[in-house]
Enzyme design. Structure first.
Site, PDB file in Angstrom:
ATOM      1  N   GLY A  49      -9.065   7.520  -8.886  1.00 37.68           N
ATOM      2  CA  GLY A  49      -8.820   6.747  -7.226  1.00 37.68           C
ATOM      3  C   GLY A  49      -7.660   6.299  -7.062  1.00 37.68           C
ATOM      4  O   GLY A  49      -6.583   6.896  -7.859  1.00 37.68           O
ATOM      5  N   GLU A  50      -7.208   5.230  -6.148  1.00 37.61           N
ATOM      6  CA  GLU A  50      -6.080   4.348  -5.009  1.00 37.61           C
ATOM      7  C   GLU A  50      -6.079   3.575  -6.573  1.00 37.61           C
ATOM      8  O   GLU A  50      -6.256   3.185  -6.912  1.00 37.61           O
ATOM      9  CB  GLU A  50      -6.346   4.104  -4.112  1.00 37.61           C
ATOM     10  CG  GLU A  50      -4.851   3.415  -3.659  1.00 37.61           C
ATOM     11  CD  GLU A  50      -5.338   2.178  -2.342  1.00 37.61           C
ATOM     12  OE1 GLU A  50      -4.036   2.448  -1.416  1.00 37.61           O
ATOM     13  OE2 GLU A  50      -6.558   1.951  -2.179  1.00 37.61           O
ATOM     14  N   GLY A  51      -4.001   4.062  -6.557  1.00 39.99           N
ATOM     15  CA  GLY A  51      -3.363   3.101  -7.717  1.00 39.99           C
ATOM     16  C   GLY A  51      -4.210   2.708  -8.292  1.00 39.99           C
ATOM     17  O   GLY A  51      -3.654   1.404  -9.534  1.00 39.99           O
ATOM     18  N   LYS A 141       2.518   6.089   0.090  1.00 41.89           N
ATOM     19  CA  LYS A 141       1.627   5.672   1.517  1.00 41.89           C
ATOM     20  C   LYS A 141       1.943   5.272   1.980  1.00 41.89           C
ATOM     21  O   LYS A 141       3.101   3.903   2.638  1.00 41.89           O
ATOM     22  CB  LYS A 141       0.264   4.162   0.610  1.00 41.89           C
ATOM     23  CG  LYS A 141      -0.925   3.367   1.795  1.00 41.89           C
ATOM     24  CD  LYS A 141      -1.376   2.208   0.716  1.00 41.89           C
ATOM     25  CE  LYS A 141      -2.408   2.515   1.862  1.00 41.89           C
ATOM     26  NZ  LYS A 141      -3.669   1.397   0.920  1.00 41.89           N
ATOM     27  N   PRO A 200      -9.194   2.133  -3.275  1.00 46.09           N
ATOM     28  CA  PRO A 200      -9.591   1.267  -4.762  1.00 46.09           C
ATOM     29  C   PRO A 200     -10.959   1.119  -5.390  1.00 46.09           C
ATOM     30  O   PRO A 200     -11.289   1.113  -6.461  1.00 46.09           O
ATOM     31  CB  PRO A 200      -9.095  -0.220  -4.097  1.00 46.09           C
ATOM     32  CG  PRO A 200      -9.367   0.156  -2.529  1.00 46.09           C
ATOM     33  CD  PRO A 200      -8.998   1.035  -2.308  1.00 46.09           C
TER      34      PRO A 200
END
Length: 320
Positions: A49-51, A141, A200
């Site tokens: 996932g993101e970050g 991003k 997220p």
């Protein structure tokens, strides 16, 4: 129907996991465990996932993060920065080695503290590591969303790249970038047919746009999210008492899913479950759906509409 060629199928792994929040090394260990598990299950591509490393900045929306010159916000941010990934210093080498060892490609969401922008500001980046263990792209991003701008910097177009994996052409975007039609088009124009969307973690984010992008692009779309609960904050988190004061019980409930090139679900959003989900994709489905619509091919009008993309890696200082 003919039997698909071996290169026409791809086994993918969606790693919906919880970070060891704001602990770079602890989260990297979880990432490595997931890669080992996915490789042992025959996966050829694993997505996070993101970050994820070292985690999403959940404190921003629940601690009055816009307060100016606030000691609490400064100290949490500094802790975040110290646990961010510095690729130039080798923070991802162990992940690269595992990818090479198991011949598995990796899309990994990180918080990056890059040396080429001075080494102090943070970027939400999506890293692609190929099956030979080489970092092939780092996409920062383009536009942090709302309160994310209090801790993340805006990126550039350098990472708008695609990558070949068997018969597939992969590209990826972070979270609400996936709502940016021109960012999507930039990847379509490079031949993308397997779109990676990292988040997220929330079903509300993935349940509509995953199918929508698939219908627009006639590509496979994989959304991968993380999980985060109030109980997941480590005890040594700076100012944990302030963070927990108004923190909801669930901050991220997952929502990882896959849509096919016809826009229908292959895997509906998975909520509240930590682990790895597997699916095998058939490239021929892309060719079938491109028969009647191809957004940058036969159903485009470049004589009327064109997109210009700058892929320059931006620097504040240029040295002669």
């Amino acid at each position: 129907m003919s039997t698909p060629f071996r290169d026409d199928t791809l086994k993918v792994a969606l790693a919906q996991i919880t970070p060891v929040w704001l602990d770079k090394q602890g989260t990297l260990e979880k990432v490595k465990q997931s890669i080992e598990e996915a490789a042992n299950s025959g996966a050829e591509l694993i997505i996070f996932g993101e970050g994820l490393v070292p985690g999403y900045p959940w404190w921003l929306s629940i601690t009055h993060a816009s307060a100016w010159d606030n000691r609490i916000q400064k100290e949490i941010h500094a802790h975040y920065a110290k646990n961010a990934i510095q690729i130039e210093k080798g923070d991802l080498r162990s992940i690269q080695s595992l990818a090479q060892k198991h011949q598995i490609a990796v899309y990994l969401g990180i918080i990056e503290r890059p040396q080429d922008r001075g080494g102090h500001s943070l970027y939400c980046s999506l890293v692609y590591i190929d099956a030979q263990g080489e970092i092939r792209s780092v996409h920062r991003k383009l536009q942090p969303t709302y309160d994310e701008r209090l801790t993340w910097s805006p990126g550039d177009g350098h990472g708008l790249q695609v990558h070949s994996l068997k018969s597939f052409t992969l590209g990826g975007l972070n979270c609400w970038e996936n709502w940016m039609p021109l960012a999507r088009t930039a990847l379509y124009g490079l031949g993308e047919n397997l779109h990676i969307a990292v988040w997220p973690g929330a079903v509300r984010n993935t349940e509509l746009i995953t199918r929508s992008i698939a219908q627009e692009s006639r590509s496979f779309v994989i959304s991968v999210s993380s999980l985060m609960r109030k109980s997941d904050f480590p005890a040594d988190t700076p100012h944990l008492d302030v963070i927990l004061e108004t923190c909801p019980e669930v901050l991220a409930n997952g929502g990882s899913c896959i849509a096919g090139p016809d826009g229908k679900w292959i895997l509906e959003p998975v909520a509240d479950t930590e682990g790895i989900v597997y699916e095998t994709l058939d490239f021929n489905r892309v060719l079938e759906e491109r028969q009647n619509f191809d957004p940058v091919g036969h159903y485009s009008r470049p004589d009327v509409l064109q997109l210009s993309v700058s892929r320059e890696r931006l620097h504040s200082v240029k040295y002669e």
